[in-house]
Design an enzyme around this catalytic site. Sequence first.
Site, PDB file in Angstrom:
ATOM      1  N   GLY A  71      40.216  41.743  48.076  1.00 58.98           N
ATOM      2  CA  GLY A  71      41.293  40.774  47.531  1.00 58.98           C
ATOM      3  C   GLY A  71      42.785  41.047  47.952  1.00 58.98           C
ATOM      4  O   GLY A  71      43.458  40.335  48.390  1.00 58.98           O
ATOM      5  N   GLY A  91      42.318  38.795  51.202  1.00 56.10           N
ATOM      6  CA  GLY A  91      42.527  37.789  50.043  1.00 56.10           C
ATOM      7  C   GLY A  91      43.975  37.372  49.940  1.00 56.10           C
ATOM      8  O   GLY A  91      44.247  35.822  49.822  1.00 56.10           O
ATOM      9  N   CYS A 128      32.627  35.299  31.769  1.00 55.24           N
ATOM     10  CA  CYS A 128      33.823  34.961  31.338  1.00 55.24           C
ATOM     11  C   CYS A 128      33.895  34.110  29.791  1.00 55.24           C
ATOM     12  O   CYS A 128      34.800  33.838  29.433  1.00 55.24           O
ATOM     13  CB  CYS A 128      34.835  34.027  32.334  1.00 55.24           C
ATOM     14  SG  CYS A 128      33.891  32.582  32.841  1.00 55.24           S
ATOM     15  N   GLU A 149      40.609  29.862  37.325  1.00 50.82           N
ATOM     16  CA  GLU A 149      39.825  30.005  36.308  1.00 50.82           C
ATOM     17  C   GLU A 149      39.318  31.522  35.964  1.00 50.82           C
ATOM     18  O   GLU A 149      39.179  32.205  36.677  1.00 50.82           O
ATOM     19  CB  GLU A 149      38.239  29.456  36.508  1.00 50.82           C
ATOM     20  CG  GLU A 149      37.433  28.988  35.373  1.00 50.82           C
ATOM     21  CD  GLU A 149      36.600  30.560  34.884  1.00 50.82           C
ATOM     22  OE1 GLU A 149      37.108  31.110  33.773  1.00 50.82           O
ATOM     23  OE2 GLU A 149      35.719  30.632  35.493  1.00 50.82           O
ATOM     24  N   GLY A 192      36.114  40.483  52.751  1.00 52.71           N
ATOM     25  CA  GLY A 192      37.038  41.674  52.689  1.00 52.71           C
ATOM     26  C   GLY A 192      37.502  41.702  51.217  1.00 52.71           C
ATOM     27  O   GLY A 192      37.357  40.786  50.358  1.00 52.71           O
ATOM     28  N   LYS A 195      36.201  33.252  50.512  1.00 53.73           N
ATOM     29  CA  LYS A 195      36.137  34.807  50.533  1.00 53.73           C
ATOM     30  C   LYS A 195      35.336  35.188  49.136  1.00 53.73           C
ATOM     31  O   LYS A 195      35.812  34.984  48.056  1.00 53.73           O
ATOM     32  CB  LYS A 195      37.419  35.209  50.482  1.00 53.73           C
ATOM     33  CG  LYS A 195      37.592  36.868  50.514  1.00 53.73           C
ATOM     34  CD  LYS A 195      38.581  37.679  50.228  1.00 53.73           C
ATOM     35  CE  LYS A 195      38.469  38.052  48.535  1.00 53.73           C
ATOM     36  NZ  LYS A 195      37.434  38.944  48.466  1.00 53.73           N
TER      37      LYS A 195
END
Length: 481
Positions: free
Chosen positions: A206, A210, A282, A248, A204, A173
């Site tokens: 989350g 998800g 990140c 992560e 789609g 996803k």
Amino acid sequence: MKTIFNYIDGKLVKPKKANYIDVFNPSRGKVYAKCPESSSSDLTLAIKSSKKALNSWKELSNEKRSKILFNIANEIEKKHKEFAIAETIDNGKPLNDSRSIDVPRAINNLRFYASAVINDSSESHSLPNNVINYTLRDPLGIVACISPWNYPLHLLTWKIAPALAIGNCVIAKPSEVTPMTAYLFSKVCIKVGLPKGVLNIVHGSGGNIGQEIVEHPDIKAVSFTGGTKTGKIISKTASSLLKKVSLELGGKNPIIVFDDCNYEEMLKTTIKSSFGNQGQICLCGERIFIQDSIYTKFKKDFVKEAKKLKIGDPLKSTTNQGSIVSKAHYHKILSYFNAVKDSGAKFIIGGRSKKVRGDCSDGWFIEPSIVEDLSRKTKCYKEEAFGPVVSLHKFKTRDEVIQLANETNYGLSASIWTSNLKTAHKVAQMIDFGIVWVNTWNLRDLRTPFGGMKDSGLGREGGKESIRFFSEPKNVCINYS
């Protein structure tokens, strides 16, 4: 208007309920495509397809799976320009970055794991009296790979490649904010003949599909990259179902600058680690700690270099600062700026949005922003802004900066700049971060473990870590006396 389709059972298909999500070109601020808002009906088809494909895929030799991954990588390389332009339009990042970072790294991910799976080896242990143990690593079965919007193709392949290489079937996803290169990836998979059902890409939101993916009983593991808040929800759900989880998550990363560093190299790199990808990495260093003896010089030079950054149309070669990925994230970053102003801190530069003329007049742009005198109790100091903003802080001693670096709930990455080997080793040992760079930033070796501590995640990705995550160890003990 472009329409994106799900990739299920080797075909591009419409969502069963015909619901779609608007996809924006962030540099224009306009809808340019629509992607499926998939439902449980679509997931059911994907799971059914994966179940049908699983046995034949995992029984395929490593060499044959490897060849397919190499073929996918080669086809993306042929379409390098198409993927780069699509990534820039979808994400808002400069085209130069898409060409030189996103697409090459995606290709490298596929080639690395295609090679790794045919060079992997298992362990064996012998005992006296004709007894031997050996360890098999079997694929888990059907696994989920949920990837973010900041490096859409790069991080999608970072997860898919090891999962497929070891013999799993994957339900992927991508972020609904940036689905285009995953859609192009689907087309490549069809062209090279990836067996049906081995990979299913279900688009789609989350909170909708998800969550259903995470909860599905036939999915044995979840690999997720994204925000800490979402990661905690996934962890809670998956752990209650005894699924393997790799997370992560976010970071509030320190850049630590000692006065004995290679100053010019540090300055050039710290501009990148502050404002690369509009700060939407990140690994970006949102907190910069500078030894007091060079603080004034650093501030002057850092501001000068930041002012050189060219904000504009990401499709132009002269641009090195593109747009923020979405309107929602644009307003989130600006809310951090308001919190900075309310705290009494001051922006040396930036602290506001940027209007770009011409085709990008409705786009979501924010100036590179540098904050001074930011209280360590404020929201912008404690939380990840995930935008083009950094704060500057003085320190005197090594012990002081270790304490400052560690006063965060996050623990993803850090950079240390010093020519003193003893200082480098000591600080690297004492700070609580999963990745520590010394005299560099974001220099990646795909063989090394990648991930963070504390609120920055669970587990590690990269090299053998990913192979281990997507497989189950099985010990076989044989007495052949």
